[in-house]
Every structure is written in structure tokens, then in C-alpha cells.
Design an enzyme around this catalytic site. Structure first.
Site, PDB file in Angstrom:
ATOM      1  N   HIS A  18      -0.994  -7.284  14.187  1.00 16.50           N
ATOM      2  CA  HIS A  18       0.044  -7.987  13.413  1.00 16.50           C
ATOM      3  C   HIS A  18       0.776  -8.998  14.298  1.00 16.50           C
ATOM      4  O   HIS A  18       1.030 -10.134  13.900  1.00 16.50           O
ATOM      5  CB  HIS A  18       1.097  -7.002  12.879  1.00 16.50           C
ATOM      6  CG  HIS A  18       0.579  -5.989  11.919  1.00 16.50           C
ATOM      7  ND1 HIS A  18       0.764  -4.642  12.125  1.00 16.50           N
ATOM      8  CD2 HIS A  18      -0.089  -6.113  10.746  1.00 16.50           C
ATOM      9  CE1 HIS A  18       0.230  -3.975  11.119  1.00 16.50           C
ATOM     10  NE2 HIS A  18      -0.302  -4.848  10.267  1.00 16.50           N
ATOM     11  N   LYS A  42       2.239   2.832  -2.592  1.00 18.07           N
ATOM     12  CA  LYS A  42       1.712   3.354  -1.332  1.00 18.07           C
ATOM     13  C   LYS A  42       2.648   4.431  -0.815  1.00 18.07           C
ATOM     14  O   LYS A  42       3.835   4.418  -1.096  1.00 18.07           O
ATOM     15  CB  LYS A  42       1.621   2.253  -0.284  1.00 18.07           C
ATOM     16  CG  LYS A  42       0.482   1.296  -0.487  1.00 18.07           C
ATOM     17  CD  LYS A  42       0.318   0.440   0.755  1.00 18.07           C
ATOM     18  CE  LYS A  42      -0.929  -0.401   0.650  1.00 18.07           C
ATOM     19  NZ  LYS A  42      -1.214  -1.104   1.895  1.00 18.07           N
ATOM     20  N   ARG A  96      -9.341  -8.982  10.387  1.00 22.49           N
ATOM     21  CA  ARG A  96      -9.881  -8.290  11.552  1.00 22.49           C
ATOM     22  C   ARG A  96     -11.400  -8.379  11.569  1.00 22.49           C
ATOM     23  O   ARG A  96     -12.005  -8.585  12.592  1.00 22.49           O
ATOM     24  CB  ARG A  96      -9.476  -6.817  11.549  1.00 22.49           C
ATOM     25  CG  ARG A  96      -8.006  -6.598  11.765  1.00 22.49           C
ATOM     26  CD  ARG A  96      -7.667  -5.164  11.608  1.00 22.49           C
ATOM     27  NE  ARG A  96      -7.937  -4.785  10.224  1.00 22.49           N
ATOM     28  CZ  ARG A  96      -7.514  -3.694   9.639  1.00 22.49           C
ATOM     29  NH1 ARG A  96      -6.809  -2.838  10.313  1.00 22.49           N
ATOM     30  NH2 ARG A  96      -7.782  -3.446   8.385  1.00 22.49           N
ATOM     31  N   SER A 134      -2.988   0.083  11.404  1.00 15.92           N
ATOM     32  CA  SER A 134      -1.845   1.010  11.389  1.00 15.92           C
ATOM     33  C   SER A 134      -2.310   2.431  11.098  1.00 15.92           C
ATOM     34  O   SER A 134      -1.796   3.392  11.678  1.00 15.92           O
ATOM     35  CB  SER A 134      -0.827   0.567  10.336  1.00 15.92           C
ATOM     36  OG  SER A 134      -0.286  -0.673  10.678  1.00 15.92           O
TER      37      SER A 134
END
Length: 163
Positions: A18, A42, A96, A134
């Protein structure tokens, strides 16, 4: 005229991936609004206020980034509404790997349908940060692994205190 970009995410917690996107964004834009999403679909390890503090500590205390160029906010709206609020027509997203692209491509398309003035800019994190997520960081901490290569010292402290 100053150019502002919105960088939305959950940042649960923030990682060097990030941070890489934020640093690269600062080279392209005058200001980055880091939007910490707090939608209810979430389950988060950290609540919104905790995530905002963790991001602030990582960026401003650990890394000493320019507070005048980065604003950290919580939001529960559509990202396009956050763009409107901060008068930005750019959404930053990090990629990514190829596996991220399909989801991000669909998201960018939906945002474009919601507001045709908004462009999504994809930035790749550096190679050494492309594997970081994460989710993996949280799993490694739960198993007492070393996450020093994945996030900042203050974030590690927050994770260890929480878990």
C-alpha cells in the site's frame, strides 16, 4: 491547479505494498486522499478509527511522509462519491499480480459507469512488495511469524497488541 487522487482501500492493516502505491502516487499528484473504507460487507480486524490511526502512524511517524500531501479519511460511500467530495477525478489502485487485474478491471469499469469523468490509474508496487497482502500479514502474526519485511514498526506493534 492542484491534482488530487483518491486511494481507497480497507488497509486492515496497511502494508509496504500500500505504502509503495502511495509513494508512487505522490510523484504524480499534489495530494493523495487515503480513503479507509468502512462498509459493512467485510469483517475487519481493526475498526475504522483504529485503521485510520495505524495508517497515520505508519505514514507520518514511521516513514515521515509529508502530512500536507496526504489526507487520511474514513468513508462508507461509493468511491465515486468520495471523488466528488474531494474534487478528484482519479482513483488510484494497486496491482500485485495478474490475479488482481480482473477484479480491479471490473471495479474500474463500474466506477466509470457511475461517473464517466473518473479515471482509474493502476500502479504496480515494487517487486519485493507484490506478494504482500493484509490477509497474509494477519495470518503470519497469528502464527508468531516475523512481518518486519511487510509493514512498518508501529503497524506491527498494533497487530501484536490486537492479536
Amino acid at each position: 491547479m492542484s491534482k488530487t487522487a483518491i486511494y481507497p482501500g480497507t488497509f486492515d492493516p496497511i502494508t509496504f505494498g500500500h505504502i509503495d502505491v502511495i509513494k508512487k502516487g505522490l510523484k504524480l499528484f499534489d495530494k493523495i486522499i487515503v480513503g479507509v473504507s468502512d462498509v459493512n460487507n467485510k469483517s475487519y480486524l481493526f475498526n475504522s478509527e483504529e485503521r485510520i490511526q495505524i495508517v497515520k502512524d505508519a505514514l507520518f511517524k514511521d516513514l515521515k511522509l509529508n502530512k500536507k500531501k496526504i489526507v487520511i479519511v474514513s468513508f462508507t460511500s461509493l468511491t465515486t462519491d468520495l471523488c466528488k467530495k474531494y474534487k478528484s477525478n482519479i482513483i488510484l489502485r494497486g496491482l500485485r499480480a495478474v490475479s488482481d487485474f480482473e477484479y480491479e478491471f471490473q471495479l474500474a469499469g463500474m466506477n466509470r459507469k457511475l461517473n464517466s469523468n473518473i479515471e482509474t490509474l493502476f500502479l504496480m508496487s515494487d517487486v519485493e512488495n507484490q506478494i504482500i497482502s493484509s490477509r497474509f500479514v494477519k495470518e503470519i502474526v497469528k502464527l508468531n511469524g516475523n512481518i518486519g519485511k511487510f509493514t512498518t514498526k508501529s503497524t506491527i506493534k498494533s497487530l501484536k497488541e490486537k492479536l
